[in-house]
Design an enzyme around this catalytic site. Sequence first.
Site, PDB file in Angstrom:
ATOM      1  CE  LYS A 230      84.775  47.936  59.012  1.00 42.87           C
ATOM      2  NZ  LYS A 230      86.233  48.158  59.090  1.00 42.87           N
ATOM      3  CB  VAL A 231      83.003  51.407  53.149  1.00 42.63           C
ATOM      4  CG1 VAL A 231      82.115  52.262  52.248  1.00 42.63           C
ATOM      5  CG2 VAL A 231      82.691  51.685  54.613  1.00 42.63           C
ATOM      6  CG  ASP A 250      92.955  47.476  50.188  1.00 47.01           C
ATOM      7  OD1 ASP A 250      94.069  47.390  50.744  1.00 47.01           O
ATOM      8  OD2 ASP A 250      91.886  47.610  50.812  1.00 47.01           O
ATOM      9  NE  ARG A 311      87.396  60.679  58.388  1.00 48.38           N
ATOM     10  CZ  ARG A 311      86.255  60.013  58.479  1.00 48.38           C
ATOM     11  NH1 ARG A 311      85.445  59.909  57.431  1.00 48.38           N
ATOM     12  NH2 ARG A 311      85.888  59.458  59.621  1.00 48.38           N
ATOM     13  CD  GLU A 340      84.087  66.584  57.117  1.00 46.44           C
ATOM     14  OE1 GLU A 340      83.520  66.201  58.156  1.00 46.44           O
ATOM     15  OE2 GLU A 340      84.334  65.832  56.163  1.00 46.44           O
ATOM     16  CG  HIS A 359      81.211  63.440  57.418  1.00 49.43           C
ATOM     17  ND1 HIS A 359      82.470  63.672  57.890  1.00 49.43           N
ATOM     18  CD2 HIS A 359      81.053  62.090  57.469  1.00 49.43           C
ATOM     19  CE1 HIS A 359      83.053  62.521  58.210  1.00 49.43           C
ATOM     20  NE2 HIS A 359      82.200  61.554  57.964  1.00 49.43           N
ATOM     21  CG  LEU A 360      74.485  63.885  55.071  1.00 45.28           C
ATOM     22  CD1 LEU A 360      73.314  64.151  54.116  1.00 45.28           C
ATOM     23  CD2 LEU A 360      74.021  64.058  56.519  1.00 45.28           C
ATOM     24  CB  ALA A 362      78.018  57.166  59.440  1.00 50.18           C
TER      25      ALA A 362
HETATM   26  N1  LIG Z   1      81.509  59.373  55.053  1.00 54.67           N
HETATM   27  C1  LIG Z   1      81.207  58.692  56.129  1.00 54.67           C
HETATM   28  O1  LIG Z   1      80.303  59.037  56.884  1.00 54.67           O
HETATM   29  C2  LIG Z   1      81.955  57.459  56.417  1.00 54.67           C
HETATM   30  C3  LIG Z   1      83.249  57.363  56.060  1.00 54.67           C
HETATM   31  N2  LIG Z   1      83.969  56.222  56.343  1.00 54.67           N
HETATM   32  C4  LIG Z   1      85.350  56.203  55.953  1.00 54.67           C
HETATM   33  O2  LIG Z   1      85.540  55.186  54.988  1.00 54.67           O
HETATM   34  C5  LIG Z   1      86.838  54.671  55.074  1.00 54.67           C
HETATM   35  C6  LIG Z   1      86.817  53.167  55.014  1.00 54.67           C
HETATM   36  O3  LIG Z   1      86.035  52.610  56.026  1.00 54.67           O
HETATM   37  P1  LIG Z   1      85.979  51.024  56.214  1.00 54.67           P
HETATM   38  O4  LIG Z   1      85.799  50.394  54.891  1.00 54.67           O
HETATM   39  O5  LIG Z   1      85.008  50.751  57.271  1.00 54.67           O
HETATM   40  O6  LIG Z   1      87.428  50.741  56.721  1.00 54.67           O
HETATM   41  P2  LIG Z   1      88.284  49.436  56.484  1.00 54.67           P
HETATM   42  O7  LIG Z   1      89.416  49.527  57.411  1.00 54.67           O
HETATM   43  O8  LIG Z   1      87.419  48.230  56.531  1.00 54.67           O
HETATM   44  O9  LIG Z   1      88.819  49.589  54.997  1.00 54.67           O
HETATM   45  C7  LIG Z   1      89.834  50.452  54.614  1.00 54.67           C
HETATM   46  C8  LIG Z   1      90.626  49.764  53.528  1.00 54.67           C
HETATM   47  O10 LIG Z   1      91.543  50.697  53.007  1.00 54.67           O
HETATM   48  C9  LIG Z   1      92.697  49.988  52.658  1.00 54.67           C
HETATM   49  N3  LIG Z   1      93.832  50.877  52.482  1.00 54.67           N
HETATM   50  C10 LIG Z   1      94.680  51.375  53.417  1.00 54.67           C
HETATM   51  N4  LIG Z   1      95.623  52.122  52.816  1.00 54.67           N
HETATM   52  C11 LIG Z   1      95.354  52.106  51.495  1.00 54.67           C
HETATM   53  C12 LIG Z   1      95.973  52.691  50.364  1.00 54.67           C
HETATM   54  N5  LIG Z   1      97.073  53.453  50.482  1.00 54.67           N
HETATM   55  N6  LIG Z   1      95.434  52.454  49.169  1.00 54.67           N
HETATM   56  C13 LIG Z   1      94.338  51.682  49.031  1.00 54.67           C
HETATM   57  N7  LIG Z   1      93.722  51.093  50.068  1.00 54.67           N
HETATM   58  C14 LIG Z   1      94.214  51.309  51.286  1.00 54.67           C
HETATM   59  C15 LIG Z   1      92.863  49.032  53.790  1.00 54.67           C
HETATM   60  O11 LIG Z   1      93.686  47.949  53.433  1.00 54.67           O
HETATM   61  C16 LIG Z   1      91.436  48.592  54.036  1.00 54.67           C
HETATM   62  O12 LIG Z   1      91.137  47.424  53.321  1.00 54.67           O
HETATM   63  C17 LIG Z   1      87.410  55.244  56.367  1.00 54.67           C
HETATM   64  O13 LIG Z   1      88.210  56.340  56.072  1.00 54.67           O
HETATM   65  C18 LIG Z   1      86.231  55.755  57.095  1.00 54.67           C
HETATM   66  O14 LIG Z   1      86.507  56.780  57.943  1.00 54.67           O
HETATM   67  C19 LIG Z   1      83.398  55.170  56.947  1.00 54.67           C
HETATM   68  C20 LIG Z   1      82.099  55.219  57.336  1.00 54.67           C
HETATM   69  C21 LIG Z   1      81.284  56.381  57.129  1.00 54.67           C
HETATM   70  O1  LIG Z   2      82.566  56.389  60.640  1.00 51.54           O
HETATM   71  C1  LIG Z   2      83.161  57.234  59.991  1.00 51.54           C
HETATM   72  O2  LIG Z   2      84.346  57.126  59.664  1.00 51.54           O
HETATM   73  C2  LIG Z   2      82.467  58.422  59.548  1.00 51.54           C
HETATM   74  O3  LIG Z   2      83.029  59.177  58.801  1.00 51.54           O
HETATM   75  C3  LIG Z   2      81.158  58.748  60.098  1.00 51.54           C
HETATM   76  O4  LIG Z   2      81.319  59.974  60.711  1.00 51.54           O
HETATM   77  P1  LIG Z   2      80.201  60.548  61.691  1.00 51.54           P
HETATM   78  O5  LIG Z   2      80.155  59.634  62.858  1.00 51.54           O
HETATM   79  O6  LIG Z   2      78.913  60.561  60.944  1.00 51.54           O
HETATM   80  O7  LIG Z   2      80.670  61.910  62.052  1.00 51.54           O
END
Ligand SMILES: NC(=O)C1=CN([C@@H]2O[C@H](COP(=O)(O)OP(=O)(O)OC[C@H]3O[C@@H](n4cnc5c(N)ncnc54)[C@H](O)[C@@H]3O)[C@@H](O)[C@H]2O)C=CC1
Ligand SMILES: O=C(O)C(=O)COP(=O)(O)O
Length: 623
Positions: A230-231, A250, A311, A340, A359-360, A362
């Site tokens: 998604k992201v 991916d 992460r 963290e 960790h901003l 979201a």
């Molecule tokens: N910094 C923040 O505040 C935030 C961080 N995140 C992090 O972003 C990451 C992704 O989030 P979403 O896109 O929502 O999840 P998602 O599940 O939609 O996408 C993750 C993708 O990673 C792929 N994947 C899994 N293993 C892999 C590998 N070994 N190599 C390459 N791709 C691989 C999956 O197939 C999937 O398409 C998560 O770790 C989430 O925790 C998400 C939201 C906010």
């Molecule tokens: O949704 C995620 O995976 C995030 O990393 C967001 O983390 P937070 O809810 O802002 O602590």
Amino acid sequence: MSMATSTLTKPVFSSSSSSISKPTIKTSLVSFNTNPIILSLSKKKRSFVVNNVLKTVKPTQTNDVLGASNISKDVGSLVSKPTILVSEKLGEAGLQVLRSYGNVECVYDLSQQDLCTKISACDALIVRSGTKVTREVFEAGKGRLKVVGRAGVGIDNVDLQAATEFGCLVVNAPTANTIAAAEHGIALLAAMARNISQADASIKSGKWQRSKYVGVSMVGKTLAVMGFGKVGSEVARRAKGLGMNVISHDPYAPADRARAIGVELVSFDQAITTADFISLHMPLTPTTNKILNDDTFAKMKKGVRIVNVARGGVIDEDALVKALDSGIVAQAALDVFTEEPPSKDSKLVQHENVTVTPHLGASTKEAQEGVAIEIAEAVVGALNGELSATAVNAPMVAPEVLSELAPYVLLAEKLGRLAVQLVSGGSGIKSVKVVYRSARDPDDLDTRLLRAMITKGIIEPISNSIINLVNADFTAKQKGIRISEERVVVDSSPEQPVDSIQVQISNVESKFASAVSEGGQISIEGKVKYGVPHLTCVGSFGVDVSLEGNLILCRQLDQPGMIGHVGNILGEENVNVSFMSVGRTSLRKKAIMAIGVDEEPNKEALDKIGAVPAIEEFVFLKL
Ligand SMILES: NC(=O)C1=CN([C@@H]2O[C@H](COP(=O)(O)OP(=O)(O)OC[C@H]3O[C@@H](n4cnc5c(N)ncnc54)[C@H](O)[C@@H]3O)[C@@H](O)[C@H]2O)C=CC1
Ligand SMILES: O=C(O)C(=O)COP(=O)(O)O
């Protein structure tokens, strides 16, 4: 063998008795800890009697596949609102949803020990990325904690294995912060390329260093998006808008989805060796842990720039410091860290070529409100016994399948509960077979829910475990119970998902010999009739009794007056008979009487039934 069944809604009273042969096998009351008595089960409200006072609680689902009504064996906790602990800041809109349903306690920055202490009095816990929901937390919440809601995507801070073992559902909010995280990724990418944070700090310290902070352009550069979920895909879309050449790695993403936005899916090595910029968007898993390390940095183009909003753990941080020092990595922009908050003197955080945010990803107002509502609704649903579409550690069952299977779920649990009570000793069960007779194609019948409920019915009466869809298979395995399933296609209406469910328990003795079929297994079968579960077969005897209240099964010589005789005994002891059914193998030989009773007969009543000469064996079963 002929099998006749007669069903009466009320007992026929008769004083005739018979004096044929002495009873051979007699059994006594089987008593279990049961859930609170549900008096009314409507879509609008449930009523409970506590200390002789009728109380009602909020609407709940009748198909309580998560065992929400089993949150605690204490009736009092059911009539009071559930307690929901929110351990990190959550958007107000979500808090409102939660407050309208339960008692909400917002307590932030809890130590691990304080969290464990608090959790034992909570039905639900809502966390973000800062709370470590460890095995100890699940242990402390055992018997009460029903659901953990992760207000966000990443669930690497939740011990999913422990959650499953303790039957605790974990739900997340996977969609509401996607855009926020993608925008933050792009913001970091641009800020890093143009040295925004360093230049900002410089000018604020009184300097004017224009030549020091000459940046690099993004247009025409190759960006490798690692993780096209998604992201990642939203980052890719935005980077395309900046004129970047976007490739992605991916292993699980469909190529056509990537192609649709002009992104080529490539191998891991191709991605990291050709990229000018690398942006990380995969979850932290054992496979992705330190996926960027000394070896992989060595393969990268000299001067590569790295963004991480996924992460911290996907990068070996020591290796990144070395790569920055050697110039392989020109710059890094990091929103996430292995630990963290990172330590103040972290070489990585302090590195002059590194841009950091706490960790901003979201943290936009919009995302936080959205995530809060998403998680609040999922948690409330779970507390109502519903399955969430965002369940992380339970099989997904579509809502329409769930509602169609609702009466069969009840039947499945009751059959399991009955079958186990027929085993003498109530333990030592190793092998259970479930036979579903259905007109449906096996692919159109999802039996996971039914199997879980049969497992619940079998295990709960003989253990302290609370079983639900989350932990049913795990617990059965742990207890050494093998549950196999067989589908038999029958010529009935495919409108009904299941025609009948049969539960067989092999290699055990039964306390009611007539429940043992010709094949040597305890065998009972049931159907749903007019939405109500019915017992239709015990061993080789056909019966027809609705599975409500409690049940007495008697085997007797088939002769007149038996129904009246037993009915009289129960009537004298003020036990109300709700249903009676007689099944026999052949005329005037052996017959089984199945008697549904509203109340639990006392010992005297059961002794009197046992003393009726024509009754050869009987068992009292709690449903
Ligand atoms: N910094 C923040 O505040 C935030 C961080 N995140 C992090 O972003 C990451 C992704 O989030 P979403 O896109 O929502 O999840 P998602 O599940 O939609 O996408 C993750 C993708 O990673 C792929 N994947 C899994 N293993 C892999 C590998 N070994 N190599 C390459 N791709 C691989 C999956 O197939 C999937 O398409 C998560 O770790 C989430 O925790 C998400 C939201 C906010
Ligand atoms: O949704 C995620 O995976 C995030 O990393 C967001 O983390 P937070 O809810 O802002 O602590």
